[in-house]
Design a protein around this motif. Structure first.
Motif, short mmCIF file in Angstrom:
data_model
loop_
_atom_site.label_atom_id
_atom_site.label_comp_id
_atom_site.label_asym_id
_atom_site.label_seq_id
_atom_site.Cartn_x
_atom_site.Cartn_y
_atom_site.Cartn_z
N PHE A 150 -12.95 -4.46 29.56
CA PHE A 150 -13.90 -3.56 29.90
C PHE A 150 -14.54 -3.73 31.07
CE2 PHE A 150 -13.07 -2.89 25.46
CZ PHE A 150 -12.42 -1.70 25.49
N PHE A 151 -14.98 -5.27 31.41
CA PHE A 151 -15.80 -5.78 32.63
C PHE A 151 -14.92 -6.81 33.17
CE2 PHE A 151 -18.66 -4.44 28.77
CZ PHE A 151 -19.24 -3.80 29.37
N PRO A 152 -14.29 -6.23 34.08
CA PRO A 152 -13.32 -7.40 34.91
C PRO A 152 -13.87 -8.56 35.50
CG PRO A 152 -13.01 -5.03 35.46
CD PRO A 152 -13.97 -5.11 34.66
N LYS A 153 -15.25 -8.19 35.91
CA LYS A 153 -15.91 -9.24 36.68
C LYS A 153 -16.31 -10.39 35.61
CE LYS A 153 -17.19 -6.71 40.66
NZ LYS A 153 -18.29 -6.40 41.48
N THR A 154 -16.28 -10.30 34.38
CA THR A 154 -16.73 -11.27 33.53
C THR A 154 -16.33 -12.74 33.42
OG1 THR A 154 -17.23 -9.43 31.97
CG2 THR A 154 -16.98 -11.80 30.93
N PHE A 203 -23.40 -11.71 17.45
CA PHE A 203 -23.36 -11.42 18.75
C PHE A 203 -24.92 -11.06 19.17
CE2 PHE A 203 -19.03 -10.56 17.11
CZ PHE A 203 -18.20 -10.91 18.10
N MET A 204 -24.86 -11.42 20.60
CA MET A 204 -26.25 -10.92 20.96
C MET A 204 -26.23 -10.60 22.58
SD MET A 204 -30.07 -12.83 20.98
CE MET A 204 -29.60 -13.92 22.17
N LEU A 205 -26.78 -9.55 22.94
CA LEU A 205 -26.70 -9.01 24.41
C LEU A 205 -28.27 -9.21 25.09
CD1 LEU A 205 -24.69 -7.74 26.51
CD2 LEU A 205 -25.67 -5.68 25.89
N GLN A 206 -28.07 -9.89 26.25
CA GLN A 206 -29.49 -10.35 26.79
C GLN A 206 -29.48 -9.97 28.21
OE1 GLN A 206 -30.48 -14.29 26.22
NE2 GLN A 206 -32.70 -13.64 26.45
N LYS A 207 -30.30 -9.73 28.93
CA LYS A 207 -30.33 -9.79 30.44
C LYS A 207 -30.26 -11.11 30.99
CE LYS A 207 -33.25 -7.08 33.77
NZ LYS A 207 -34.41 -6.30 33.98
N TYR A 208 -29.48 -10.93 32.23
CA TYR A 208 -29.13 -12.14 32.76
C TYR A 208 -29.73 -12.55 34.30
CZ TYR A 208 -26.19 -16.30 33.54
OH TYR A 208 -25.90 -17.69 34.13
N ARG A 211 -26.14 -3.89 36.28
CA ARG A 211 -26.91 -5.07 36.08
C ARG A 211 -26.00 -6.05 35.36
NH1 ARG A 211 -29.38 -1.70 31.47
NH2 ARG A 211 -30.43 -0.87 33.17
N LYS A 212 -26.58 -7.47 35.53
CA LYS A 212 -25.82 -8.63 34.91
C LYS A 212 -26.44 -8.74 33.44
CE LYS A 212 -25.79 -11.76 37.82
NZ LYS A 212 -25.78 -13.10 38.58
N LEU A 213 -25.56 -8.96 32.71
CA LEU A 213 -25.86 -9.23 31.24
C LEU A 213 -25.21 -10.61 30.75
CD1 LEU A 213 -25.31 -5.54 29.94
CD2 LEU A 213 -27.70 -6.49 30.46
N LYS A 255 -23.90 -21.71 20.87
CA LYS A 255 -23.66 -20.48 21.31
C LYS A 255 -22.53 -20.60 22.37
CE LYS A 255 -27.89 -19.47 21.78
NZ LYS A 255 -28.60 -20.39 21.50
N HIS A 256 -21.42 -19.71 22.46
CA HIS A 256 -20.85 -19.28 23.72
C HIS A 256 -21.31 -18.24 24.43
CE1 HIS A 256 -17.18 -21.90 22.58
NE2 HIS A 256 -17.66 -21.71 21.36
N VAL A 257 -21.25 -18.42 25.60
CA VAL A 257 -21.98 -17.32 26.70
C VAL A 257 -20.92 -16.77 27.51
CG1 VAL A 257 -23.61 -17.06 28.22
CG2 VAL A 257 -23.96 -18.73 26.48
N PHE A 258 -20.96 -15.43 27.60
CA PHE A 258 -19.88 -14.64 28.69
C PHE A 258 -20.91 -14.00 29.34
CE2 PHE A 258 -17.27 -15.37 25.01
CZ PHE A 258 -16.28 -15.77 25.34
N VAL A 259 -20.79 -13.97 30.94
CA VAL A 259 -22.00 -13.47 31.85
C VAL A 259 -21.00 -12.13 32.22
CG1 VAL A 259 -22.68 -13.30 34.15
CG2 VAL A 259 -22.66 -15.50 32.41
N ILE A 260 -21.51 -10.82 31.80
CA ILE A 260 -21.08 -9.87 32.18
C ILE A 260 -21.69 -8.75 33.19
CG2 ILE A 260 -20.54 -7.43 30.98
CD1 ILE A 260 -20.49 -8.81 28.42
N HIS A 261 -20.72 -8.60 34.21
CA HIS A 261 -21.21 -7.63 35.50
C HIS A 261 -20.81 -6.24 35.11
CE1 HIS A 261 -21.86 -11.43 38.05
NE2 HIS A 261 -20.89 -11.87 37.16
#
Length: 132
Positions: free
Chosen positions: A14-18, A81-86, A39-41, A29-35
């Motif tokens: 869904f988000f190829p630049k992740t 899971f939690m989605l946060q601004k990055y 925005r960046k999440l 926690k494990h963290v995935f940066v989603i572009h």
């Protein structure tokens, strides 16, 4: 055990630049940066529900009028899971660090340190803290 590699593959569809952000040993926690296009999440996945719940509770206990001023916005939380601004990882000036530590002390937050602060546009905000 949580299938983190499989989750990463699904996110990448869904988000190829992740990219996976290595948090190191001792973290919960494990963290995935989603572009996305706008925005960046960051998608945080806890090893246990309580690790995500603690972050969300800390965020929600801050008064609503200052919550997003000093703390990175949390969009939602569900189970593990939690989605946060990055933001951007940059050197935090001593003056900004001191200001955020004062805010943290005022609202009962601990672990306010440079590693838990990021730059959002022209403001520095806390991305991870715990309540005292």
């Amino acid at each position: 055990s949580m299938p983190f590699k499989e989750i990463e593959k699904i996110i990448n569809i869904f988000f190829p630049k992740t990219r996976y952000y290595e948090t190191g040993k001792g973290f919960f926690k494990h963290v995935f940066v989603i572009h996305s296009s706008k925005r960046k999440l960051v998608l945080k996945i806890g090893r246990n529900k309580k690790h995500i719940r603690k972050d969300f509770t800390t965020y929600n206990h801050l008064p609503s009028n200052i919550r997003n001023r000093y703390f990175a916005k949390i969009y939602w939380r569900r189970g593990l899971f939690m989605l946060q601004k990055y933001g951007k990882k940059v050197k935090v000036p001593a003056k900004e660090l001191e200001k955020l530590k004062l805010v943290g002390n005022k609202y009962g937050l601990k672990d306010i340190r440079e590693a838990n602060i990021m730059k959002f546009d022209n403001k520095f905000k806390i991305v991870d803290a715990e309540r005292k």
